[in-house]
Design a protein around this motif. Structure first.
Motif, PDB file in Angstrom:
ATOM      1  N   ARG B 123      -1.273   9.966  -8.725  1.00 25.85           N
ATOM      2  CA  ARG B 123      -2.047   8.758  -8.522  1.00 25.85           C
ATOM      3  C   ARG B 123      -1.942   7.851  -9.744  1.00 25.85           C
ATOM      4  NH1 ARG B 123      -6.592  11.651  -6.684  1.00 25.85           N
ATOM      5  NH2 ARG B 123      -7.663  11.257  -8.637  1.00 25.85           N
ATOM      6  N   ASP B 136       3.960  -8.556  -3.176  1.00 25.73           N
ATOM      7  CA  ASP B 136       4.125  -9.644  -2.212  1.00 25.73           C
ATOM      8  C   ASP B 136       4.778  -9.122  -0.938  1.00 25.73           C
ATOM      9  OD1 ASP B 136       6.431  -9.246  -3.602  1.00 25.73           O
ATOM     10  OD2 ASP B 136       6.736 -11.330  -4.176  1.00 25.73           O
ATOM     11  N   PRO B 138       4.087  -9.382   2.130  1.00 23.58           N
ATOM     12  CA  PRO B 138       4.325 -10.276   3.269  1.00 23.58           C
ATOM     13  C   PRO B 138       5.679 -10.978   3.232  1.00 23.58           C
ATOM     14  CG  PRO B 138       2.107 -10.581   2.468  1.00 23.58           C
ATOM     15  CD  PRO B 138       2.777  -9.641   1.514  1.00 23.58           C
ATOM     16  N   MET B 153       0.131   4.302   0.224  1.00 19.14           N
ATOM     17  CA  MET B 153      -0.720   4.655   1.357  1.00 19.14           C
ATOM     18  C   MET B 153      -1.029   6.150   1.367  1.00 19.14           C
ATOM     19  SD  MET B 153      -1.268   1.810   2.556  1.00 19.14           S
ATOM     20  CE  MET B 153      -1.975   1.685   4.172  1.00 19.14           C
ATOM     21  N   ASP B 154      -0.071   6.973   0.969  1.00 21.59           N
ATOM     22  CA  ASP B 154      -0.280   8.416   1.026  1.00 21.59           C
ATOM     23  C   ASP B 154      -1.091   8.941  -0.146  1.00 21.59           C
ATOM     24  OD1 ASP B 154       1.133   8.486   3.293  1.00 21.59           O
ATOM     25  OD2 ASP B 154       2.939   9.396   2.478  1.00 21.59           O
ATOM     26  N   HIS B 155      -0.911   8.357  -1.324  1.00 19.30           N
ATOM     27  CA  HIS B 155      -1.430   9.033  -2.506  1.00 19.30           C
ATOM     28  C   HIS B 155      -2.438   8.244  -3.326  1.00 19.30           C
ATOM     29  CE1 HIS B 155       1.495  12.136  -1.805  1.00 19.30           C
ATOM     30  NE2 HIS B 155       2.442  11.229  -1.761  1.00 19.30           N
ATOM     31  N   ASP B 156      -2.404   6.923  -3.272  1.00 21.20           N
ATOM     32  CA  ASP B 156      -3.272   6.177  -4.175  1.00 21.20           C
ATOM     33  C   ASP B 156      -4.371   5.482  -3.387  1.00 21.20           C
ATOM     34  OD1 ASP B 156      -4.414   4.711  -6.113  1.00 21.20           O
ATOM     35  OD2 ASP B 156      -2.670   3.567  -6.693  1.00 21.20           O
ATOM     36  N   HIS B 157      -3.994   4.468  -2.662  1.00 22.04           N
ATOM     37  CA  HIS B 157      -4.908   3.800  -1.771  1.00 22.04           C
ATOM     38  C   HIS B 157      -6.155   3.301  -2.473  1.00 22.04           C
ATOM     39  CE1 HIS B 157      -6.389   2.685   2.102  1.00 22.04           C
ATOM     40  NE2 HIS B 157      -5.196   2.971   2.546  1.00 22.04           N
ATOM     41  N   LYS B 158      -5.984   2.705  -3.628  1.00 28.21           N
ATOM     42  CA  LYS B 158      -7.097   2.193  -4.408  1.00 28.21           C
ATOM     43  C   LYS B 158      -6.883   0.708  -4.654  1.00 28.21           C
ATOM     44  CE  LYS B 158      -7.282   5.242  -7.839  1.00 28.21           C
ATOM     45  NZ  LYS B 158      -7.559   5.831  -9.152  1.00 28.21           N
ATOM     46  N   LEU B 159      -7.969  -0.003  -4.877  1.00 29.24           N
ATOM     47  CA  LEU B 159      -7.823  -1.402  -5.284  1.00 29.24           C
ATOM     48  C   LEU B 159      -7.363  -1.446  -6.733  1.00 29.24           C
ATOM     49  CD1 LEU B 159     -11.049  -2.676  -3.644  1.00 29.24           C
ATOM     50  CD2 LEU B 159      -8.754  -3.449  -3.098  1.00 29.24           C
ATOM     51  N   THR B 160      -6.723  -2.535  -7.089  1.00 26.95           N
ATOM     52  CA  THR B 160      -6.208  -2.620  -8.447  1.00 26.95           C
ATOM     53  C   THR B 160      -7.346  -2.725  -9.462  1.00 26.95           C
ATOM     54  OG1 THR B 160      -4.880  -3.943  -9.940  1.00 26.95           O
ATOM     55  CG2 THR B 160      -5.954  -5.122  -8.171  1.00 26.95           C
ATOM     56  N   ARG B 161      -7.123  -2.190 -10.673  1.00 23.47           N
ATOM     57  CA  ARG B 161      -8.120  -2.346 -11.733  1.00 23.47           C
ATOM     58  C   ARG B 161      -7.637  -3.361 -12.771  1.00 23.47           C
ATOM     59  NH1 ARG B 161      -9.383   3.047 -14.371  1.00 23.47           N
ATOM     60  NH2 ARG B 161      -7.258   3.625 -13.834  1.00 23.47           N
ATOM     61  N   VAL B 162      -6.498  -3.966 -12.493  1.00 22.66           N
ATOM     62  CA  VAL B 162      -5.909  -4.891 -13.454  1.00 22.66           C
ATOM     63  C   VAL B 162      -6.579  -6.253 -13.325  1.00 22.66           C
ATOM     64  CG1 VAL B 162      -3.800  -5.997 -14.199  1.00 22.66           C
ATOM     65  CG2 VAL B 162      -3.728  -3.702 -13.256  1.00 22.66           C
ATOM     66  N   ASP B 163      -7.140  -6.775 -14.401  1.00 20.96           N
ATOM     67  CA  ASP B 163      -7.693  -8.121 -14.287  1.00 20.96           C
ATOM     68  C   ASP B 163      -7.089  -9.063 -15.319  1.00 20.96           C
ATOM     69  OD1 ASP B 163      -8.891  -6.916 -16.360  1.00 20.96           O
ATOM     70  OD2 ASP B 163     -10.949  -7.184 -15.681  1.00 20.96           O
ATOM     71  N   ARG B 185       9.634  -7.124  -8.567  1.00 22.54           N
ATOM     72  CA  ARG B 185       9.349  -5.990  -7.689  1.00 22.54           C
ATOM     73  C   ARG B 185       9.995  -4.704  -8.197  1.00 22.54           C
ATOM     74  NH1 ARG B 185      11.221  -9.150  -2.527  1.00 22.54           N
ATOM     75  NH2 ARG B 185       9.556 -10.684  -2.390  1.00 22.54           N
TER      76      ARG B 185
END
Ligand code: SF4
Ligand code: SF4
Ligand code: SF4
Ligand code: SF4
Ligand code: FES
Lengths: 195, 552
Positions: B123, B136, B138, B153-163, B185
């Motif tokens: 993770r 990106d 889309p 999708m399988d292992h992390d699935h978290k919102l970013t903590r980078v601000d 990318r």
């Protein structure tokens, strides 16, 4: 949460078998509303929209989440917001969105060359709006699809759809600067979420 | 090339004799299942003992017990860099987590691929990889077949903590004939660099800058123009390298794939044809260690363009008039009989079609030719000079009598024949020779309109290579299978079946169908997969691509 099962007895009592008590109960409810709405000054709790009255805009009465004819939003520079990601055409259960992508040759890279919705096939489910990652397609026009003389007229292209559009101020990607406060917690629907 | 006669100095190179034999590219990492009789090493993976081939790595060994350890930089066909650290696993008696792609198996090794520590490391590595990733999706061509998306999708699935703002790098940079780079990318796995060094040996790509600003680029003054450049798009686990040809044409998840064989040259690389609604969109290589390893050439990838719907021959025509297929067959059968005839086999058609034509030639007599595409460039890696997929098979079917296609051109120009039957529409003939076809009974089994097909007086609608079950014989003498990606539209039919119809119309009995011919060929060559398909073609139906990046 544990899911419980509610057991309902399906055996009919004599009262159920006769049916008449239930019919009279129903009639009583209807009659109660009838007298309340007719006799109370100010017409009780019903509200009749007076269609055709020049002072009345029907749209004011529609709920915000009413799904009307589609529209396509645009960016600050007036170009279409849609990036032709095909999420809407993929999710559409009626298969009525057809998009052809083109290269914009700038930093936004991708745009729809053509964007066509067949409003006759559309089942007005609103999935396309949910799926769009760019706030490009909306159904908040509060307009019904008007009857047309030919089928072809009900097939709306990019120009038609954008003519109803407006500028969208959403930040690309849907994240505003103070996203930390707004950020939803991990989605419990994804059961494989490792946290 | 208006009036020149096709030079007879360009014969079809067929049969194994005159050319360098193919040495299939050797993958540095081979699958872990041991060949029978080989000595094995037993390791324990997540509580399951498994016997693997010695010298293999833990990641390959884990595949045997059905554990697909998530990874970015490891690729079976490339050397090991162990740079992404996505594949960390816990191994007993080793103090730290180990990259499973780099650690070789040892007897008695105990591996945990799903322990608490491993999941956490996985993770965290993913979060690290995503730190500057633009996400990106889309507008990213890889979306739907992106390894990063899948692992997220399988292992992390978290919102970013980078601000803090992400590092910006070059977007849509044109780095080669076929390829566009999006440096943002890129996850710096170096697969593309290793590919260019190890397979074509051209080393165009490199890493520039350091730290957060590190990115992929071409060496200054160079372009990624080698003949195998599009393989970098396949090995790239993310959408950093995209193909100009496929870019924005369609989303990966809309495609269906079918396993088939490239018809670009005599090598016959194993490929997948990606299609939607009777339209082909791309050709990508499929793993086959006996022929092409994991790779294919750039030329072969454009073969799908010959399937363009606009050029398809859908109905039979006789003297320019559209005719129902049975009538056209009857007319052709009548006109072909008892004439001085040239029977033109095709190096681009399947074995089945060529064998059927051989049967017709036995009946009608006449001169036999093999026609094909003119030779092109070859090299020592995969590409063959002979640009026909089935020269060996066509030559074998023709039998002893055979003249060069150059002579055919001359003889046609000199009106030496009263009738000609041409098995396929490919092959270049000069205007004069084509003119020679117009005056006589010329039957062409064409799947698309080419100058050759349009010059013929009777046109029978044949199914293209994307619509038939059949086989080619490649330059190694191996039987290569071709499978249908969609059902032939209109009156189009397998060439072998069209010839069968002709033979039946001429009063022959018991002519085998195309499927029966495939079955016989498969049995003769002990090609089990083809034999199964000939009996039951259901598995040949295209499958929808979902998380398609199984190619690494
Ligand atoms: S509202 Fe539903 S049916 Fe209509 S276009 Fe959108 S997704 Fe398709
Ligand atoms: S989902 Fe939105 S951005 Fe994507 S193609 Fe549809 S309208 Fe365009
Ligand atoms: S590389 Fe993968 S994760 Fe990154 S933008 Fe493309 S699809 Fe999305
Ligand atoms: S461009 Fe792709 S293959 Fe090359 S290093 Fe970046 S992510 Fe890896
Ligand atoms: S470190 Fe093992 S796959 Fe990258």
């Amino acid at each position: 949460m544990t899911i419980g099962v509610k057991k309902v007895s399906l055996t009919r009592t004599t009262r159920d078998q006769i049916f008449l008590p239930a019919i009279f109960e129903g009639l009583l409810t209807t009659a109660k509303h009838f007298f309340k709405n007719t006799l109370t000054p100010g017409m009780g709790d019903i509200e009749t929209i007076r269609y055709g009255d020049p002072d009345v805009d029907v749209k004011d009465y529609y709920p915000d989440r009413f799904r009307g004819v589609h529209r396509l939003m645009y960016r600050e520079d007036g170009s279409v917001r849609c990036v032709a990601c095909m999420c809407c055409s993929t999710v559409c259960p009626a298969n009525c969105i057809a998009i052809e992508a083109e290269d914009r040759n700038d930093d936004r890279e991708k745009a729809p060359l053509s964007f066509v919705i067949d409003e006759l096939k559309c089942v007005v489910c609103g999935f396309c709006v949910e799926a769009c990652p760019c706030d490009a397609i909306r159904m908040d026009t509060k307009e019904h699809m008007q009857p047309t003389e030919t089928r072809a007229e009900a097939v709306l292209g990019k120009v038609d759809l954008m003519s109803r559009g407006g500028p969208s101020v959403a930040v690309q990607g849907g994240v505003s600067p103070d996203y930390r406060a707004e950020a939803p917690k991990a989605d419990p629907r994804f059961s494989h979420d490792p946290r | 090339m208006a009036n020149e006669i096709h030079p007879s100095a360009t014969p079809i190179v067929a049969g194994p004799a005159p050319k360098s034999a193919l040495t299939p590219p050797r993958a540095p990492n081979v699958p872990a299942d041991p060949t029978p009789g080989e000595e094995t090493v037993t390791v324990n993976i997540d509580g399951e003992d498994v016997a693997v081939r010695p010298g293999t790595n833990v990641l390959e060994a884990a595949k045997l017990v059905g554990k697909d350890i998530c990874h970015f930089c490891y690729h079976q066909g490339l050397s090991i860099a162990a740079s992404c650290r996505q594949c960390l696993v816990q191994i007993d008696k080793m103090p730290k987590l180990q990259p499973s792609c780099q650690v070789g198996v040892r007897p008695g090794m105990v591996v945990h691929t799903n322990s608490e520590a491993v999941l956490k490391a996985r993770r965290e590595m993913l979060e690290f990889t995503l730190k500057n990733h633009p996400v990106d999706c889309p507008i990213c061509d890889k979306a739907g077949e992106c390894t990063l998306q899948r692992h997220y999708m399988d292992h992390d699935h978290k919102l970013t903590r980078v601000d803090v703002p992400k590092i910006r790098k070059a977007k849509h940079k044109d780095i080669g004939r076929e390829i566009v780079l999006d440096a943002e990318r890129c996850i710096l796995c170096s697969r593309c660099i290793r590919f260019c060094e190890e397979i074509p040996g051209t080393s165009e790509l490199t890493m520039v800058s350091r730290g957060e600003h590190q990115s992929i680029d071409v060496h200054s003054g160079q372009r990624l123009d080698n003949a195998y450049s599009l393989n970098t798009v396949d090995v790239c686990p993310v959408g950093a390298l995209t193909s100009k040809d496929f870019r924005f044409a369609i989303r990966a998840w809309e495609l269906s794939k079918v396993d088939t064989t490239c018809n670009g040259c005599g090598t016959g690389c194993a490929v997948e044809l990606h299609t939607k609604h009777e339209q082909a969109y791309r050709v990508v290589p499929r793993e086959d260690h006996s022929v092409n390893g994991h790779w294919m050439c750039d030329e072969g990838r454009s073969t799908y363009k010959s399937l363009d719907a606009a050029d398809r021959v859908r109905h039979a025509t006789v003297d320019g008039e559209q005719v129902a297929l049975p009538d056209a067959i009857a007319i052709a059968a009548k006109r072909l009989r008892g004439k001085h005839i040239a029977v033109v086999f095709s190096a681009t058609a399947t074995n089945e079609a060529n064998l059927a034509l051989a049967q017709l030639a036995d009946l009608l007599g006449g001169e036999r030719f093999v026609l094909g595409r003119p030779p092109g460039r070859g090299d020592e890696i995969l590409r063959d000079r002979d640009k026909n997929p089935n020269s060996a098979g066509a030559l074998a079917a023709t039998g002893a009598v055979s003249k060069h296609e150059g002579e055919l051109a001359l003889e046609l120009a000199g009106r030496a024949y009263e009738a000609v039957i041409v098995l396929a529409d490919s092959g270049e003939l000069s205007e004069v020779s084509l003119g020679g076809l117009r005056g006589i009974t010329s039957v062409c089994l064409a799947d698309r309109h080419t100058p050759l097909a349009d010059a013929c007086t009777i046109l029978l609608p044949a199914a293209s290579w994307a619509e038939v079950l059949g086989s080619y014989t490649n330059r190694q003498g191996k039987l290569r299978s071709v499978q249908p990606a969609w059902r032939a539209e209109g009156d189009r039919k397998h060439r072998a079946d069209l010839i069968r119809d002709l033979l039946l119309a001429m009063g022959q009995r018991d002519v085998p169908t195309a499927r029966e011919r495939t079955q016989r060929l498969a049995e003769a060559h002990q090609h089990r997969q083809l034999s199964r398909l000939a009996q039951d073609p259901t598995p040949a139906r295209p499958t929808l691509l979902r998380w398609a990046n199984s190619r690494g």
